[in-house]
Design a protein around this motif. Structure first.
Motif, PDB file in Angstrom:
ATOM      1  N   ILE A  20      43.665  47.658  45.259  1.00 36.10           N
ATOM      2  CA  ILE A  20      43.392  46.294  44.816  1.00 36.10           C
ATOM      3  C   ILE A  20      42.530  45.581  45.852  1.00 36.10           C
ATOM      4  O   ILE A  20      41.597  44.856  45.519  1.00 36.10           O
ATOM      5  CB  ILE A  20      44.712  45.549  44.603  1.00 36.10           C
ATOM      6  CG1 ILE A  20      45.449  46.186  43.437  1.00 36.10           C
ATOM      7  CG2 ILE A  20      44.467  44.086  44.341  1.00 36.10           C
ATOM      8  CD1 ILE A  20      46.832  45.690  43.261  1.00 36.10           C
ATOM      9  N   PHE A  24      38.984  43.896  45.364  1.00 30.70           N
ATOM     10  CA  PHE A  24      38.824  42.495  45.734  1.00 30.70           C
ATOM     11  C   PHE A  24      37.547  42.306  46.550  1.00 30.70           C
ATOM     12  O   PHE A  24      36.778  41.372  46.332  1.00 30.70           O
ATOM     13  CB  PHE A  24      40.042  42.049  46.537  1.00 30.70           C
ATOM     14  CG  PHE A  24      39.934  40.662  47.109  1.00 30.70           C
ATOM     15  CD1 PHE A  24      39.709  40.466  48.468  1.00 30.70           C
ATOM     16  CD2 PHE A  24      40.055  39.555  46.290  1.00 30.70           C
ATOM     17  CE1 PHE A  24      39.625  39.193  48.989  1.00 30.70           C
ATOM     18  CE2 PHE A  24      39.963  38.265  46.815  1.00 30.70           C
ATOM     19  CZ  PHE A  24      39.743  38.089  48.169  1.00 30.70           C
ATOM     20  N   SER A  35      37.397  35.948  36.409  1.00 27.70           N
ATOM     21  CA  SER A  35      38.438  36.874  36.836  1.00 27.70           C
ATOM     22  C   SER A  35      39.504  37.034  35.769  1.00 27.70           C
ATOM     23  O   SER A  35      39.914  36.067  35.134  1.00 27.70           O
ATOM     24  CB  SER A  35      39.065  36.339  38.119  1.00 27.70           C
ATOM     25  OG  SER A  35      40.231  37.046  38.403  1.00 27.70           O
ATOM     26  N   SER A  37      41.963  39.171  36.907  1.00 26.43           N
ATOM     27  CA  SER A  37      42.650  40.117  37.776  1.00 26.43           C
ATOM     28  C   SER A  37      43.664  39.490  38.716  1.00 26.43           C
ATOM     29  O   SER A  37      44.020  40.074  39.721  1.00 26.43           O
ATOM     30  CB  SER A  37      41.612  40.922  38.565  1.00 26.43           C
ATOM     31  OG  SER A  37      40.530  40.106  38.950  1.00 26.43           O
ATOM     32  N   GLY A  39      47.456  38.194  39.844  1.00 29.77           N
ATOM     33  CA  GLY A  39      48.828  38.564  39.557  1.00 29.77           C
ATOM     34  C   GLY A  39      49.765  37.384  39.680  1.00 29.77           C
ATOM     35  O   GLY A  39      50.952  37.546  39.937  1.00 29.77           O
ATOM     36  N   GLU A  40      49.233  36.178  39.511  1.00 35.22           N
ATOM     37  CA  GLU A  40      50.112  35.014  39.595  1.00 35.22           C
ATOM     38  C   GLU A  40      49.820  34.029  38.465  1.00 35.22           C
ATOM     39  O   GLU A  40      48.719  33.998  37.941  1.00 35.22           O
ATOM     40  CB  GLU A  40      49.992  34.335  40.963  1.00 35.22           C
ATOM     41  CG  GLU A  40      48.592  33.968  41.386  1.00 35.22           C
ATOM     42  CD  GLU A  40      48.551  33.287  42.755  1.00 35.22           C
ATOM     43  OE1 GLU A  40      49.556  32.653  43.131  1.00 35.22           O
ATOM     44  OE2 GLU A  40      47.509  33.391  43.420  1.00 35.22           O
ATOM     45  N   MET A 299      51.422  33.823  23.201  1.00 39.69           N
ATOM     46  CA  MET A 299      50.258  33.664  22.336  1.00 39.69           C
ATOM     47  C   MET A 299      49.041  34.342  22.940  1.00 39.69           C
ATOM     48  O   MET A 299      48.260  35.017  22.242  1.00 39.69           O
ATOM     49  CB  MET A 299      49.979  32.182  22.110  1.00 39.69           C
ATOM     50  CG  MET A 299      51.010  31.523  21.228  1.00 39.69           C
ATOM     51  SD  MET A 299      50.452  29.978  20.545  1.00 39.69           S
ATOM     52  CE  MET A 299      50.500  28.938  21.974  1.00 39.69           C
ATOM     53  N   ARG A 302      49.217  38.171  22.549  1.00 42.32           N
ATOM     54  CA  ARG A 302      48.832  38.669  21.221  1.00 42.32           C
ATOM     55  C   ARG A 302      47.320  38.637  21.067  1.00 42.32           C
ATOM     56  O   ARG A 302      46.714  39.547  20.492  1.00 42.32           O
ATOM     57  CB  ARG A 302      49.482  37.809  20.131  1.00 42.32           C
ATOM     58  CG  ARG A 302      50.976  37.935  20.069  1.00 42.32           C
ATOM     59  CD  ARG A 302      51.462  37.542  18.710  1.00 42.32           C
ATOM     60  NE  ARG A 302      52.851  37.149  18.754  1.00 42.32           N
ATOM     61  CZ  ARG A 302      53.265  35.902  18.666  1.00 42.32           C
ATOM     62  NH1 ARG A 302      52.422  34.918  18.507  1.00 42.32           N
ATOM     63  NH2 ARG A 302      54.562  35.641  18.719  1.00 42.32           N
ATOM     64  N   LYS A 306      45.192  42.167  20.402  1.00 43.29           N
ATOM     65  CA  LYS A 306      44.352  42.293  19.218  1.00 43.29           C
ATOM     66  C   LYS A 306      42.899  42.447  19.631  1.00 43.29           C
ATOM     67  O   LYS A 306      42.173  43.297  19.122  1.00 43.29           O
ATOM     68  CB  LYS A 306      44.523  41.066  18.323  1.00 43.29           C
ATOM     69  CG  LYS A 306      43.696  41.159  17.047  1.00 43.29           C
ATOM     70  CD  LYS A 306      44.218  40.262  15.941  1.00 43.29           C
ATOM     71  CE  LYS A 306      43.618  40.643  14.601  1.00 43.29           C
ATOM     72  NZ  LYS A 306      42.146  40.709  14.626  1.00 43.29           N
TER      73      LYS A 306
ATOM     74  N   ALA B  26      45.924  35.752  15.567  1.00 39.68           N
ATOM     75  CA  ALA B  26      46.405  36.656  16.612  1.00 39.68           C
ATOM     76  C   ALA B  26      47.466  35.967  17.452  1.00 39.68           C
ATOM     77  O   ALA B  26      48.540  36.516  17.701  1.00 39.68           O
ATOM     78  CB  ALA B  26      45.248  37.128  17.481  1.00 39.68           C
ATOM     79  N   MET B  27      47.188  34.732  17.857  1.00 36.62           N
ATOM     80  CA  MET B  27      48.120  34.035  18.760  1.00 36.62           C
ATOM     81  C   MET B  27      49.432  33.691  18.096  1.00 36.62           C
ATOM     82  O   MET B  27      50.483  33.652  18.739  1.00 36.62           O
ATOM     83  CB  MET B  27      47.454  32.782  19.313  1.00 36.62           C
ATOM     84  CG  MET B  27      46.385  33.108  20.336  1.00 36.62           C
ATOM     85  SD  MET B  27      45.885  31.661  21.242  1.00 36.62           S
ATOM     86  CE  MET B  27      44.654  31.043  20.171  1.00 36.62           C
ATOM     87  N   ARG B 159      43.218  30.145  42.876  1.00 39.68           N
ATOM     88  CA  ARG B 159      43.847  31.413  43.141  1.00 39.68           C
ATOM     89  C   ARG B 159      42.824  32.426  43.638  1.00 39.68           C
ATOM     90  O   ARG B 159      41.643  32.356  43.335  1.00 39.68           O
ATOM     91  CB  ARG B 159      44.519  31.956  41.875  1.00 39.68           C
ATOM     92  CG  ARG B 159      45.651  31.096  41.388  1.00 39.68           C
ATOM     93  CD  ARG B 159      46.172  31.585  40.051  1.00 39.68           C
ATOM     94  NE  ARG B 159      45.187  31.460  39.007  1.00 39.68           N
ATOM     95  CZ  ARG B 159      45.351  31.926  37.768  1.00 39.68           C
ATOM     96  NH1 ARG B 159      46.465  32.576  37.469  1.00 39.68           N
ATOM     97  NH2 ARG B 159      44.410  31.773  36.856  1.00 39.68           N
ATOM     98  N   SER B 160      43.310  33.375  44.414  1.00 39.20           N
ATOM     99  CA  SER B 160      42.465  34.464  44.869  1.00 39.20           C
ATOM    100  C   SER B 160      41.929  35.197  43.638  1.00 39.20           C
ATOM    101  O   SER B 160      42.635  35.367  42.650  1.00 39.20           O
ATOM    102  CB  SER B 160      43.318  35.391  45.733  1.00 39.20           C
ATOM    103  OG  SER B 160      42.575  36.476  46.166  1.00 39.20           O
ATOM    104  N   LEU B 161      40.658  35.642  43.704  1.00 40.23           N
ATOM    105  CA  LEU B 161      40.037  36.340  42.581  1.00 40.23           C
ATOM    106  C   LEU B 161      40.881  37.486  42.042  1.00 40.23           C
ATOM    107  O   LEU B 161      41.007  37.697  40.846  1.00 40.23           O
ATOM    108  CB  LEU B 161      38.703  36.937  43.032  1.00 40.23           C
ATOM    109  CG  LEU B 161      37.424  36.231  42.609  1.00 40.23           C
ATOM    110  CD1 LEU B 161      36.239  37.106  42.928  1.00 40.23           C
ATOM    111  CD2 LEU B 161      37.416  35.907  41.114  1.00 40.23           C
ATOM    112  N   VAL B 162      41.359  38.283  42.980  1.00 37.63           N
ATOM    113  CA  VAL B 162      42.145  39.462  42.616  1.00 37.63           C
ATOM    114  C   VAL B 162      43.437  39.409  43.406  1.00 37.63           C
ATOM    115  O   VAL B 162      43.416  39.168  44.601  1.00 37.63           O
ATOM    116  CB  VAL B 162      41.399  40.767  42.993  1.00 37.63           C
ATOM    117  CG1 VAL B 162      42.176  41.984  42.514  1.00 37.63           C
ATOM    118  CG2 VAL B 162      39.995  40.774  42.413  1.00 37.63           C
ATOM    119  N   SER B 163      44.559  39.603  42.756  1.00 38.17           N
ATOM    120  CA  SER B 163      45.799  39.727  43.529  1.00 38.17           C
ATOM    121  C   SER B 163      46.684  40.762  42.851  1.00 38.17           C
ATOM    122  O   SER B 163      46.581  40.971  41.650  1.00 38.17           O
ATOM    123  CB  SER B 163      46.511  38.384  43.678  1.00 38.17           C
ATOM    124  OG  SER B 163      46.574  37.698  42.463  1.00 38.17           O
ATOM    125  N   PRO B 164      47.553  41.404  43.634  1.00 37.77           N
ATOM    126  CA  PRO B 164      48.275  42.559  43.102  1.00 37.77           C
ATOM    127  C   PRO B 164      49.264  42.198  41.993  1.00 37.77           C
ATOM    128  O   PRO B 164      49.717  41.106  41.907  1.00 37.77           O
ATOM    129  CB  PRO B 164      49.017  43.105  44.322  1.00 37.77           C
ATOM    130  CG  PRO B 164      48.963  42.062  45.347  1.00 37.77           C
ATOM    131  CD  PRO B 164      47.857  41.134  45.027  1.00 37.77           C
TER     132      PRO B 164
END
Lengths: 391, 164
Positions: A20, A24, A35, A37, A39-40, A299, A302, A306, B26-27, B159-164
């Motif tokens: 990761i 990054f 982004s 990507s 995780g928060e 939401m 989904r 799709k 879809a939602m 937020r950081s662009l990429v985070s685990p």
């Protein structure tokens, strides 16, 4: 002149920098990236929680707390666990408030793993387990989870990897990056295999609030006779959007928690005081805000599932967390190639699946911790990307 | 479509009326056809009254001005406030007309190309109406939040662009 190569121990040097991190660094070089990507959560911590923190700071409550955490918080956590996973944990001896789920994982593994012990880690999964196991002198043993099993851990796959050296099994569900969830029947199959053994279970449940399709989270600890072998790890980062507050907790059988507390006392002393006070408010009065966030995530989930399937990228429907894990094998590229080209050509960042274990090769992790607007724009660009590479 | 889903549909449209039927379907875990049918029903029933864009007006035209006008009314015998409200509504310059509880009766918002034009409208057209006892005009100086959209706040993702 100091030769650092000689000084730094092999076991530290041998820890692989995370895939990761590598990705990054690439993403940073490109301007105007959309982004997908992170995780928060994209939600801010509920205002009531932030206000409580401000109030606590104004009152100057900045000293250490009790090592295991504020009594009121441990009590709230005990109530929460009774409520959600129907298991009793004594706030005075079986619950520790930690610096994020991360510290809880670290303490648990360090309290359990001796040199030479094997720890089973389902893959693809979060990147921290194996390095910590290695640092303890243990041997991380990956167990591959497969698309055809909806990335669940199966009893067969588990049985294959158990040896006399197996000390523990990590159960990271709901899963990052796959979004897989182990429902009761799947956990029961695992319990069947572990019954009668001394194998401990580290249940990383940090995404427990994010479950969909009526698949309410079930903890391994709540299965009959499994409490005695399970350390439950959870926290506030994902459920209450408190990632930066660095607060989590571990709950488990007294003898193990006693050892973990020792480590916690020496290494951390106590978790951040302001975060703890704020977390009490979160746990006692912000549960419907969590429900609202989860509805919103549902939401978006989904929409993405799709979207990817419509584009021809097979995407199984995840039941938890906030990631989808589409398969990109049909493009003929590797995960790394796909992600690099996507970011350079269309400025969209998704994480290569193999950053989470070799079995993630051929997949990419797409987070839906973003607004619907952001997601539809990104989906559009990925669609264009796929059309471009066909030509 | 069951009530719960219909309410979620309305919520989504409140936030972004330009979502396509496919995206909405879809939602909501529904089908495009069902969504289209439900929207048509809501339109026919007068529940979905229209779709409009929220525009940061001051960035388009600096002199454009909106005023909130509180009007005290002497309700006419047997007619209440409706007649007056209807009369005021007819003017294009008028964006909203509300009947309120409290010290004043009608609350009206008026938009014009300049402060003078709005003031003129109030003095020449509103104050002179039969039944109007008094008006109190408040010009909007700064908008912070409107229809759940925040103006000019720094909304960059930290937020950081990429985070685990």
């Amino acid at each position: 002149m100091i030769d650092y190569e000689k000084i730094i121990p092999d076991k530290v040097k041998n820890i692989q920098p995370s895939g990761i991190r590598k990705f990054f660094d690439i993403a940073q070089q490109v301007e105007g990236v959309i982004s997908l990507s992170v995780g928060e959560p994209d939600f801010k911590t509920p205002w009531a929680v932030r206000k409580e923190a401000i109030r606590i700071l104004e009152k100057g409550k900045t000293a250490y707390t009790a090592n295991s955490g504020l009594a009121e918080l441990r009590s709230a956590i005990s109530d929460y666990l009774r409520d959600t996973i129907h298991t009793e944990y004594d706030p005075n001896s079986e619950i520790i408030v930690t610096v994020g789920g991360s510290e809880a994982i670290d303490m648990a593994l360090r309290a359990l793993v001796s040199a030479g012990d094997e720890v089973l880690v389902p893959e693809p999964s979060f990147v921290c387990y194996s390095p910590i196991v290695s640092m303890c002198g243990g041997i991380p043993v990956p167990i591959v989870t497969k698309r055809e099993d909806n990335f669940r851990l199966t009893a067969e796959a588990l049985k294959e990897k158990i040896t006399p050296k197996t000390k523990a099994l990590v159960l990271p569900f709901p899963n990052n990056p796959t979004g897989a969830v182990m429902r009761r029947e799947h956990l029961e199959a695992i319990a069947e295999v572990l019954k009668g053994t001394d194998i401990m279970v580290l249940s990383d449940e940090i995404y427990s609030e994010m479950t969909y399709n009526g698949a309410k989270h079930v903890s391994f600890a709540e299965l009959p006779d499994m409490r005695e072998r399970t350390i439950v790890i959870n926290g506030f980062s994902k459920s209450f959007a408190m990632t930066g507050w660095r607060l989590g907790f571990a709950a488990g059988p007294r003898p193990v928690m006693k050892q973990m507390l020792k480590l916690h006392q020496y290494c951390i002393m106590s978790s951040p005081t302001v975060s703890q006070y704020a977390a009490i408010v979160a746990m006692r009065s912000c549960r419907d805000e969590v429900d609202k966030m989860v509805e919103e995530y549902d939401m978006r989930r989904r929409l993405l599932v799709k979207g990817f399937n419509d584009m021809g990228l097979d995407c199984f429907e995840p039941e938890g967390a906030f990631y989808v894990f589409p398969c990109i094998k049909s493009t003929g590229m590797t995960s790394a190639e796909f992600c690099e080209r996507l970011i350079y050509d269309k400025k969209v960042a998704v994480v290569p699946g193999n950053a989470f274990g070799e079995s993630g090769e051929g997949f990419v992790r797409v987070s839906y911790a973003y607004s619907v607007q952001h997601l539809t724009t990104a989906l559009g660009r990925i669609r264009e990307f796929l059309e471009d590479i066909k030509k | 479509m069951e009530d719960n889903t219909m309410n979620k549909l309305l919520d989504l449209l409140r936030q972004n009326a330009r979502l396509s039927n496919a995206e909405l379907a879809a939602m909501l875990g529904s089908t495009e056809a069902e969504v289209a049918a439900q929207i048509k029903q809501l339109e026919d029933d007068g529940i979905l009254m229209g779709y409009t864009a929220i525009i940061n007006e001051e960035t388009v035209d600096e002199t454009r001005v909106t005023a909130i006008i509180d009007i005290k009314v002497a309700p006419m015998k047997g007619k209440g406030f409706d007649d007056l409200a209807h009369t005021i509504m007819e003017y294009d310059e008028v964006d909203t007309v509300f009947l309120l509880s409290g010290a004043h009766d009608l609350s009206v918002t008026v938009t014009g190309t300049s402060l003078r034009k709005v003031a003129q409208f109030v003095s020449e057209r509103l104050s002179t109406l039969d039944g109007v006892i008094s008006t109190a005009t408040h010009f909007i100086l700064k908008r912070y939040k409107e229809k759940n959209h925040v103006f000019s706040e720094d909304t960059t993702d930290e937020r950081s662009l990429v985070s685990p």
